[in-house]
Design an enzyme around this catalytic site. Sequence first.
Site, PDB file in Angstrom:
ATOM      1  N   HIS A  22       0.809  -1.220   0.000  1.00  9.47           N
ATOM      2  CA  HIS A  22       0.000   0.000   0.000  1.00  9.47           C
ATOM      3  C   HIS A  22       0.843   1.272   0.000  1.00  9.47           C
ATOM      4  O   HIS A  22       0.344   2.347  -0.335  1.00  9.47           O
ATOM      5  CB  HIS A  22      -0.913   0.038   1.235  1.00  9.47           C
ATOM      6  N   CYS A  44       3.561  -1.507  -4.257  1.00 14.55           N
ATOM      7  CA  CYS A  44       3.098  -1.948  -5.578  1.00 14.55           C
ATOM      8  C   CYS A  44       3.444  -0.885  -6.630  1.00 14.55           C
ATOM      9  O   CYS A  44       3.246   0.305  -6.394  1.00 14.55           O
ATOM     10  CB  CYS A  44       1.590  -2.165  -5.522  1.00 14.55           C
ATOM     11  N   HIS A  72      -8.113   4.370   4.043  1.00 20.89           N
ATOM     12  CA  HIS A  72      -7.337   3.230   3.548  1.00 20.89           C
ATOM     13  C   HIS A  72      -5.853   3.604   3.515  1.00 20.89           C
ATOM     14  O   HIS A  72      -5.499   4.716   3.115  1.00 20.89           O
ATOM     15  CB  HIS A  72      -7.814   2.829   2.144  1.00 20.89           C
ATOM     16  N   GLU A  74      -3.441   2.952   1.524  1.00 19.16           N
ATOM     17  CA  GLU A  74      -2.947   3.406   0.222  1.00 19.16           C
ATOM     18  C   GLU A  74      -3.279   4.880  -0.007  1.00 19.16           C
ATOM     19  O   GLU A  74      -2.426   5.668  -0.458  1.00 19.16           O
ATOM     20  CB  GLU A  74      -3.547   2.567  -0.909  1.00 19.16           C
ATOM     21  N   THR A 112      -5.849   2.491  -6.466  1.00 16.47           N
ATOM     22  CA  THR A 112      -5.637   1.470  -7.502  1.00 16.47           C
ATOM     23  C   THR A 112      -6.718   0.403  -7.573  1.00 16.47           C
ATOM     24  O   THR A 112      -6.884  -0.246  -8.603  1.00 16.47           O
ATOM     25  CB  THR A 112      -4.284   0.761  -7.289  1.00 16.47           C
ATOM     26  N   CYS A 140      -5.291  -0.168 -11.114  1.00 16.21           N
ATOM     27  CA  CYS A 140      -4.435  -1.298 -11.497  1.00 16.21           C
ATOM     28  C   CYS A 140      -5.098  -2.124 -12.604  1.00 16.21           C
ATOM     29  O   CYS A 140      -6.283  -2.458 -12.517  1.00 16.21           O
ATOM     30  CB  CYS A 140      -4.192  -2.157 -10.260  1.00 16.21           C
ATOM     31  N   SER A 168      -9.734  -6.169   3.268  1.00 11.50           N
ATOM     32  CA  SER A 168      -9.081  -5.957   1.971  1.00 11.50           C
ATOM     33  C   SER A 168      -9.996  -5.136   1.066  1.00 11.50           C
ATOM     34  O   SER A 168     -11.123  -5.534   0.776  1.00 11.50           O
ATOM     35  CB  SER A 168      -8.769  -7.300   1.305  1.00 11.50           C
ATOM     36  N   ASN A 170      -9.760  -4.401  -2.196  1.00  8.49           N
ATOM     37  CA  ASN A 170     -10.105  -4.963  -3.506  1.00  8.49           C
ATOM     38  C   ASN A 170     -11.026  -6.173  -3.388  1.00  8.49           C
ATOM     39  O   ASN A 170     -11.900  -6.378  -4.230  1.00  8.49           O
ATOM     40  CB  ASN A 170      -8.832  -5.270  -4.323  1.00  8.49           C
ATOM     41  N   SER A 212      -4.733 -10.396  -2.686  1.00 10.50           N
ATOM     42  CA  SER A 212      -3.817 -10.845  -1.626  1.00 10.50           C
ATOM     43  C   SER A 212      -4.209 -12.193  -1.013  1.00 10.50           C
ATOM     44  O   SER A 212      -3.588 -12.645  -0.056  1.00 10.50           O
ATOM     45  CB  SER A 212      -3.747  -9.783  -0.527  1.00 10.50           C
TER      46      SER A 212
END
Length: 230
Positions: A22, A44, A72, A74, A112, A140, A168, A170, A212
Site C-alpha cells: 500500500h 506496488c 485506507h 494506500e 488502484t 491497477c 481488503s 479490492n 492478496s
Amino acid sequence: LGIHAVDEISEKQKGTVIIRSHGIDPEIVKKFVSQGLEVIDATCPFVKKAQSRAQQLTKEGYSVVIIGERNHPEVIGILAYAQHKAQVIEKVEDIEKLSEKLTKRLGVVVQTTQSKENLGKIVGELSTKAIELKVFNTICNATQKSQADAKDIARKTDVVLVVGGKNSANTSRLAKICKQINSKTYHIETVKEIKKNMLNGVKRVGITAGASTADWILKDILTYVEDLEI
C-alpha cells in the site's frame, strides 16, 4: 522467521523494515533511513504511479482530488505525496462536500483498487465544476480484469463465494460488484465460513478471490466445494 507487522517503529529498534504494497508517507521512510534501518520498499508499482502523479499534480498547482477510501492505507500514503493538500472522495455524492478552497484547475488520481465505473461517474461530475481537468487513471490493470471476470462469474452462477480478507479493499469491492449482479454472494475468508445452507439446491458455484488471497486458502475452498454433494 521472526517477521512481524508493526504500526510504529521506535528509535531503539534495529533491523530491516519492509514497506507493504500500500505504500507509506515518504517522510516516514526518510526517518527509518536516518535511524540506520534497512528499508525494503515493496510498494506496488501501480501504487507508486498514483503517488508520483499526485506529487506531480501538486507541483503543477492543481487542486488534487483523490478518488478512494479516506482511511485506507494506500490513500493515506498518496495524500502524503500530495503534501496533505489533496481532498479525498469515495463516491459521486461526496463532490458536494468538497472544500471551497478547490481551484478551477482540478487534478485527479485514483486508488488502484477503485472501479472504472466509479471513476467515470466522478470525473463526469467534476468536469462540470472545472475549467481545466487533468485525470490520471491509476487503477491497477489486474484489478480491472479481476472485476470484469467477477462480473462474468456472477452472471453465470447461482452462488458466488468471494474469498479474501474482510479488511481488503479490492476483495470487498469484488464482493460488492458480484452482489449487484447476484444477490447470493458471500464474502468469506476461510473454508470454515462456508455453511451448507449457502449451497443448498445450487447447481453452479462461482468462486473468485482478492489479489492478496493466498493460493492455499483458495485451494482449500475449491476442494471443499468440489467434494460437496449438493
